[in-house]
Scaffold this motif. Sequence first.
Motif, short mmCIF file in Angstrom:
data_model
loop_
_atom_site.label_atom_id
_atom_site.label_comp_id
_atom_site.label_asym_id
_atom_site.label_seq_id
_atom_site.Cartn_x
_atom_site.Cartn_y
_atom_site.Cartn_z
N PRO A 3 26.04 36.86 26.28
CA PRO A 3 25.54 37.37 27.50
C PRO A 3 26.31 38.34 28.08
N ASP A 4 27.56 38.49 27.69
CA ASP A 4 28.32 39.81 28.25
C ASP A 4 29.41 40.08 27.21
N ILE A 5 29.92 41.41 27.16
CA ILE A 5 30.98 41.85 26.58
C ILE A 5 32.22 42.14 27.25
N LEU A 73 33.72 41.33 19.10
CA LEU A 73 34.61 41.94 18.20
C LEU A 73 34.04 43.11 18.01
N GLU A 74 32.50 43.43 17.53
CA GLU A 74 31.98 44.68 17.42
C GLU A 74 32.52 45.80 18.26
N CYS A 75 32.53 45.27 19.48
CA CYS A 75 32.69 46.39 20.47
C CYS A 75 34.10 46.64 20.59
N ALA A 76 34.91 45.73 20.32
CA ALA A 76 36.73 45.91 20.01
C ALA A 76 36.88 46.86 18.99
N GLN A 77 36.21 46.84 17.72
CA GLN A 77 36.31 47.64 16.59
C GLN A 77 35.89 48.78 16.85
N ARG A 88 42.09 43.75 22.24
CA ARG A 88 41.75 42.46 22.16
C ARG A 88 40.45 42.09 22.71
N CYS A 89 40.23 40.87 21.83
CA CYS A 89 39.20 40.02 22.30
C CYS A 89 39.10 38.65 21.90
N ALA A 90 38.11 37.80 22.68
CA ALA A 90 37.94 36.30 22.56
C ALA A 90 37.25 36.42 21.10
N PRO A 91 37.46 35.30 20.41
CA PRO A 91 37.05 35.26 19.14
C PRO A 91 35.43 34.76 19.13
#
Length: 121
Positions: A3-5, A73-77, A88-91
């Motif tokens: 629902p959000d990133i 994760l895609e956004c973090a990468q 860092r991001c939530a899994p």
Amino acid sequence: MQPDIEIYLKECTPEQAGKWLAQVFEQCTEWQPLGQVLRCRCDGIRVAWYGRVAGSWSSLLFDSSRTPWANDLECAQAAYAALGVEVRCAPGGWQEEQGENGADDWLRVDADGVSQVVWRI
């Protein structure tokens, strides 16, 4: 789709993040301060920058499920590839009924790739 990133960037400025956003989206407004938060819109998506939420870490929140990324994760990468700062991001998604279980489990994206870390912010 989430629902959000939300991602956390280490030692990154809103100006650096803004330049990256301008490369990802067709139209981004300038950052507008609202209290301690900076806000903008990118292709109609509300984006918020929370500076220094945990030491040298800042949060970048995309308030939409219509982002170019399927998950945090895609956004973090993508952010790491563009900015070269640790991200860092939530899994995965979090539900309130989970309580504190896994609250300190995070994914780290850096020069070594993706790894799991325990991060108590």
